[in-house]
Each structure stands twice: as C-alpha cells, then as structure tokens.
Scaffold this motif. Structure first.
Motif, PDB file in Angstrom:
ATOM      1  N   ALA A  29       2.325  -0.371 -13.931  1.00  0.00           N
ATOM      2  CA  ALA A  29       3.599  -0.920 -14.413  1.00  0.00           C
ATOM      3  C   ALA A  29       3.363  -2.306 -14.993  1.00  0.00           C
ATOM      4  CB  ALA A  29       4.612  -0.999 -13.273  1.00  0.00           C
ATOM      5  N   GLY A  30       4.133  -2.630 -16.014  1.00  0.00           N
ATOM      6  CA  GLY A  30       4.000  -3.911 -16.687  1.00  0.00           C
ATOM      7  C   GLY A  30       4.581  -5.076 -15.917  1.00  0.00           C
ATOM      8  N   THR A  31       5.488  -4.783 -14.980  1.00  0.00           N
ATOM      9  CA  THR A  31       6.098  -5.818 -14.149  1.00  0.00           C
ATOM     10  C   THR A  31       6.356  -5.227 -12.768  1.00  0.00           C
ATOM     11  OG1 THR A  31       8.385  -5.191 -14.664  1.00  0.00           O
ATOM     12  CG2 THR A  31       7.330  -6.822 -16.132  1.00  0.00           C
ATOM     13  N   PHE A  32       6.629  -6.104 -11.818  1.00  0.00           N
ATOM     14  CA  PHE A  32       6.964  -5.636 -10.477  1.00  0.00           C
ATOM     15  C   PHE A  32       8.265  -4.834 -10.504  1.00  0.00           C
ATOM     16  CE2 PHE A  32       8.991  -6.203  -6.310  1.00  0.00           C
ATOM     17  CZ  PHE A  32       8.044  -5.562  -5.528  1.00  0.00           C
ATOM     18  N   GLU A  33       9.228  -5.291 -11.286  1.00  0.00           N
ATOM     19  CA  GLU A  33      10.499  -4.567 -11.390  1.00  0.00           C
ATOM     20  C   GLU A  33      10.279  -3.167 -11.965  1.00  0.00           C
ATOM     21  OE1 GLU A  33      14.744  -4.844 -13.710  1.00  0.00           O
ATOM     22  OE2 GLU A  33      13.891  -6.702 -12.913  1.00  0.00           O
ATOM     23  N   ALA A  34       9.438  -3.055 -12.974  1.00  0.00           N
ATOM     24  CA  ALA A  34       9.132  -1.733 -13.544  1.00  0.00           C
ATOM     25  C   ALA A  34       8.469  -0.838 -12.506  1.00  0.00           C
ATOM     26  CB  ALA A  34       8.244  -1.880 -14.778  1.00  0.00           C
ATOM     27  N   PHE A  35       7.638  -1.427 -11.651  1.00  0.00           N
ATOM     28  CA  PHE A  35       7.014  -0.660 -10.571  1.00  0.00           C
ATOM     29  C   PHE A  35       8.069  -0.120  -9.610  1.00  0.00           C
ATOM     30  CE2 PHE A  35       5.700  -0.998  -6.095  1.00  0.00           C
ATOM     31  CZ  PHE A  35       4.938   0.156  -6.030  1.00  0.00           C
ATOM     32  N   VAL A  36       8.990  -0.970  -9.182  1.00  0.00           N
ATOM     33  CA  VAL A  36      10.028  -0.522  -8.249  1.00  0.00           C
ATOM     34  C   VAL A  36      10.889   0.557  -8.901  1.00  0.00           C
ATOM     35  CG1 VAL A  36      12.048  -1.216  -6.889  1.00  0.00           C
ATOM     36  CG2 VAL A  36      10.010  -2.685  -6.939  1.00  0.00           C
TER      37      VAL A  36
ATOM     38  N   SER B 292       0.845  -1.184   0.000  1.00  0.00           N
ATOM     39  CA  SER B 292       0.000   0.000   0.000  1.00  0.00           C
ATOM     40  C   SER B 292       0.884   1.240   0.000  1.00  0.00           C
ATOM     41  CB  SER B 292      -0.902  -0.011   1.238  1.00  0.00           C
ATOM     42  OG  SER B 292      -0.120  -0.039   2.415  1.00  0.00           O
ATOM     43  N   ASP B 293       0.225   2.388  -0.108  1.00  0.00           N
ATOM     44  CA  ASP B 293       0.959   3.643   0.001  1.00  0.00           C
ATOM     45  C   ASP B 293       0.375   4.435   1.166  1.00  0.00           C
ATOM     46  OD1 ASP B 293      -1.416   4.688  -0.956  1.00  0.00           O
ATOM     47  OD2 ASP B 293      -0.507   5.785  -2.595  1.00  0.00           O
ATOM     48  N   GLY B 294       0.972   5.568   1.466  1.00  0.00           N
ATOM     49  CA  GLY B 294       0.574   6.362   2.613  1.00  0.00           C
ATOM     50  C   GLY B 294      -0.817   6.946   2.529  1.00  0.00           C
ATOM     51  N   SER B 295      -1.398   7.003   1.337  1.00  0.00           N
ATOM     52  CA  SER B 295      -2.729   7.587   1.194  1.00  0.00           C
ATOM     53  C   SER B 295      -3.838   6.533   1.285  1.00  0.00           C
ATOM     54  CB  SER B 295      -2.838   8.348  -0.128  1.00  0.00           C
ATOM     55  OG  SER B 295      -2.766   7.456  -1.215  1.00  0.00           O
ATOM     56  N   GLY B 296      -3.475   5.294   1.579  1.00  0.00           N
ATOM     57  CA  GLY B 296      -4.473   4.240   1.721  1.00  0.00           C
ATOM     58  C   GLY B 296      -4.734   3.451   0.463  1.00  0.00           C
ATOM     59  N   GLY B 297      -3.982   3.710  -0.601  1.00  0.00           N
ATOM     60  CA  GLY B 297      -4.139   2.963  -1.844  1.00  0.00           C
ATOM     61  C   GLY B 297      -3.487   1.600  -1.757  1.00  0.00           C
ATOM     62  N   ALA B 298      -3.989   0.677  -2.571  1.00  0.00           N
ATOM     63  CA  ALA B 298      -3.487  -0.696  -2.567  1.00  0.00           C
ATOM     64  C   ALA B 298      -2.675  -0.972  -3.826  1.00  0.00           C
ATOM     65  CB  ALA B 298      -4.658  -1.676  -2.498  1.00  0.00           C
ATOM     66  N   LEU B 299      -1.603  -1.723  -3.662  1.00  0.00           N
ATOM     67  CA  LEU B 299      -0.779  -2.198  -4.770  1.00  0.00           C
ATOM     68  C   LEU B 299      -1.072  -3.672  -4.949  1.00  0.00           C
ATOM     69  CD1 LEU B 299       2.421  -0.400  -3.546  1.00  0.00           C
ATOM     70  CD2 LEU B 299       1.137   0.165  -5.610  1.00  0.00           C
ATOM     71  N   VAL B 300      -1.444  -4.047  -6.173  1.00  0.00           N
ATOM     72  CA  VAL B 300      -1.873  -5.410  -6.453  1.00  0.00           C
ATOM     73  C   VAL B 300      -1.026  -5.980  -7.583  1.00  0.00           C
ATOM     74  CG1 VAL B 300      -3.825  -6.822  -7.232  1.00  0.00           C
ATOM     75  CG2 VAL B 300      -4.240  -4.830  -5.762  1.00  0.00           C
ATOM     76  N   LEU B 301      -0.511  -7.187  -7.376  1.00  0.00           N
ATOM     77  CA  LEU B 301       0.198  -7.904  -8.431  1.00  0.00           C
ATOM     78  C   LEU B 301      -0.815  -8.824  -9.102  1.00  0.00           C
ATOM     79  CD1 LEU B 301       2.981  -8.260  -9.749  1.00  0.00           C
ATOM     80  CD2 LEU B 301       3.377 -10.161  -8.164  1.00  0.00           C
ATOM     81  N   LEU B 302      -1.133  -8.517 -10.346  1.00  0.00           N
ATOM     82  CA  LEU B 302      -2.131  -9.286 -11.084  1.00  0.00           C
ATOM     83  C   LEU B 302      -1.535 -10.595 -11.606  1.00  0.00           C
ATOM     84  CD1 LEU B 302      -3.769  -6.362 -13.103  1.00  0.00           C
ATOM     85  CD2 LEU B 302      -4.681  -7.526 -11.081  1.00  0.00           C
ATOM     86  N   PRO B 303      -2.367 -11.574 -11.947  1.00  0.00           N
ATOM     87  CA  PRO B 303      -1.852 -12.824 -12.523  1.00  0.00           C
ATOM     88  C   PRO B 303      -0.983 -12.583 -13.771  1.00  0.00           C
ATOM     89  CG  PRO B 303      -4.144 -13.099 -11.905  1.00  0.00           C
ATOM     90  CD  PRO B 303      -3.813 -11.633 -11.727  1.00  0.00           C
ATOM     91  N   SER B 304      -1.247 -11.519 -14.519  1.00  0.00           N
ATOM     92  CA  SER B 304      -0.443 -11.173 -15.695  1.00  0.00           C
ATOM     93  C   SER B 304       0.913 -10.598 -15.314  1.00  0.00           C
ATOM     94  CB  SER B 304      -1.195 -10.144 -16.544  1.00  0.00           C
ATOM     95  OG  SER B 304      -1.368  -8.948 -15.781  1.00  0.00           O
ATOM     96  N   LEU B 305       1.131 -10.381 -14.005  1.00  0.00           N
ATOM     97  CA  LEU B 305       2.321  -9.771 -13.406  1.00  0.00           C
ATOM     98  C   LEU B 305       2.367  -8.257 -13.551  1.00  0.00           C
ATOM     99  CD1 LEU B 305       5.052 -12.480 -14.066  1.00  0.00           C
ATOM    100  CD2 LEU B 305       3.485 -12.212 -12.119  1.00  0.00           C
ATOM    101  N   ASN B 306       1.305  -7.660 -14.097  1.00  0.00           N
ATOM    102  CA  ASN B 306       1.181  -6.206 -14.080  1.00  0.00           C
ATOM    103  C   ASN B 306       0.935  -5.757 -12.649  1.00  0.00           C
ATOM    104  OD1 ASN B 306       1.280  -5.921 -16.910  1.00  0.00           O
ATOM    105  ND2 ASN B 306      -0.912  -6.235 -17.083  1.00  0.00           N
ATOM    106  N   VAL B 307       1.330  -4.519 -12.354  1.00  0.00           N
ATOM    107  CA  VAL B 307       1.063  -3.953 -11.036  1.00  0.00           C
ATOM    108  C   VAL B 307      -0.078  -2.964 -11.178  1.00  0.00           C
ATOM    109  CG1 VAL B 307       1.970  -2.620  -9.094  1.00  0.00           C
ATOM    110  CG2 VAL B 307       3.431  -4.295 -10.247  1.00  0.00           C
ATOM    111  N   LEU B 308      -1.111  -3.200 -10.394  1.00  0.00           N
ATOM    112  CA  LEU B 308      -2.319  -2.395 -10.387  1.00  0.00           C
ATOM    113  C   LEU B 308      -2.309  -1.525  -9.139  1.00  0.00           C
ATOM    114  CD1 LEU B 308      -5.340  -1.999 -11.478  1.00  0.00           C
ATOM    115  CD2 LEU B 308      -5.930  -3.803  -9.840  1.00  0.00           C
ATOM    116  N   TYR B 309      -2.695  -0.269  -9.304  1.00  0.00           N
ATOM    117  CA  TYR B 309      -2.854   0.607  -8.139  1.00  0.00           C
ATOM    118  C   TYR B 309      -4.329   0.916  -7.986  1.00  0.00           C
ATOM    119  CZ  TYR B 309      -2.670   4.536  -4.974  1.00  0.00           C
ATOM    120  OH  TYR B 309      -2.875   5.363  -3.900  1.00  0.00           O
ATOM    121  N   VAL B 310      -4.828   0.756  -6.766  1.00  0.00           N
ATOM    122  CA  VAL B 310      -6.224   1.039  -6.446  1.00  0.00           C
ATOM    123  C   VAL B 310      -6.225   2.109  -5.364  1.00  0.00           C
ATOM    124  CG1 VAL B 310      -8.417   0.063  -5.677  1.00  0.00           C
ATOM    125  CG2 VAL B 310      -6.811  -1.375  -6.951  1.00  0.00           C
ATOM    126  N   SER B 311      -6.718   3.303  -5.705  1.00  0.00           N
ATOM    127  CA  SER B 311      -6.718   4.392  -4.731  1.00  0.00           C
ATOM    128  C   SER B 311      -7.919   4.275  -3.805  1.00  0.00           C
ATOM    129  CB  SER B 311      -6.732   5.756  -5.433  1.00  0.00           C
ATOM    130  OG  SER B 311      -8.048   6.102  -5.821  1.00  0.00           O
TER     131      SER B 311
END
Length: 184
Positions: A74-81, A46-65
């Motif tokens: 991001a297309g991958t976890f590494e790209a997210f970092v 998560s982030d400080g504003s209460g949003g969630a970080l989700v790793l999808l089965p496709s390995l994309n990283v989804l942000y939910v505010s």
C-alpha cells in the motif's frame, strides 16, 4: 489528519476489529529481516501467519512474509487499512494471483469473498472500522494492491543476506477446488 498507526492503536475497538481481520499492531521483538536503504525498519505489526508489516520512511506499507516473500502492499498506512477492511484475505489474493495477473487476482477476490464463513461478522467489523476511523471505502482494493506490488522497489533480505522474492504467487483459483467452484 492522516491515518497513522498511533491513531489506530489508540482506538481499542478498532484494534480488536482489525485483529478479527488477522492484523495485529504488536511488532516482533527481534528483527528477522533487513530492508536495503532503511537503517531501522519500523515494524508496525504482523499477521497471523508470522508476516511483518513495516511502515517505510516513504510511508509505504511493506509486507514481509515468514516464507521469504516481500513487497510494498500500500502507498500509505490509510490505504493499507482500507485494503485490510475491504479484503481481509488480501494475502490469499496474492497466493492465487497467477504470478501477478490482475484478472486472476480479481477472480480470487470474488471467490474468496463468496467462501467467507463469517460474512456477517466481517461485514460488521468492516462497518465499525470505517465508521470509527471516518474511513472511506476502498475504490478498487485489488487493483491498488496489484499496482503497489508491481511497482514495489523495496529489497528485503533475510539475516543471511539472501533477497526475498515477490509476493505474487504462481497459483490461480483453478488450483483450489473450493475456490474454483465458488467462482463458477
């Protein structure tokens, strides 16, 4: 070996440095959203504003505010970092994206970088994370963020079934005097 949440969380120094960039790898206990087509979304943090970080089965990283906005960031976890390290204020870039205008996002990134209060600490965190994870610097983090969100096809819903909207917000840095002056 690809960078995974498990590799990152095993390195306490990196976890601490990422926390200083407003990313926590402690997921919420109770899910407060669903993702169409995904049985059990894997919230990785998560982030400080209460949003969630989700790793999808496709390995994309989804942000939910927590404000009802969502998208693949991001297309991958590494790209997210790499994004978080290069642009820890990535969420503000989206806030001042002018409705999803790449040039506005670049202007916002430049202005936000110029207004960092703790630039030395952030640069030190950036360098330590890159070195610890053997992570290359992001080539075009703003462009990659734009592309990921523009191509995002994830449909996120609140528990009442209502869909979340895009992460692109309508503001530009011209709406914020501090950022407008930083860009001048």
């Amino acid at each position: 070996m690809p960078l995974t949440p498990e590799v990152v969380t095993a390195n306490r120094a990196v976890v601490g440095r990422l926390a200083s960039l407003d990313v926590s790898f402690v997921p919420d206990e109770e899910p407060w959203f669903t993702v169409d087509g995904v049985e059990t979304p894997r919230q990785i943090g998560s982030d400080g504003s209460g949003g969630a970080l989700v790793l999808l089965p496709s390995l994309n990283v989804l942000y939910v505010s927590s404000e009802g906005r969502a998208g693949i960031i991001a297309g991958t976890f590494e790209a997210f970092v790499r994004l978080v390290v290069a642009r820890p204020y990535w969420l503000d870039i989206l806030k001042f994206s002018g409705g999803g205008d790449l040039q506005e996002m670049r202007r916002a990134a430049e202005a936000l970088e110029a207004t960092l209060d703790d630039e030395d600490e952030i640069n030190e965190a950036r360098e330590e994370i890159r070195k610890s994870l053997d992570l290359r610097e992001a080539d075009d983090p703003v462009g990659a963020l734009y592309e990921a969100i523009a191509a995002s096809d994830a449909i996120v819903r609140a528990t009442d079934g209502s869909p979340f909207t895009t992460l692109f917000n309508r503001f530009s840095i011209d709406n914020n005097p501090m950022l407008r002056n930083a860009a001048a």
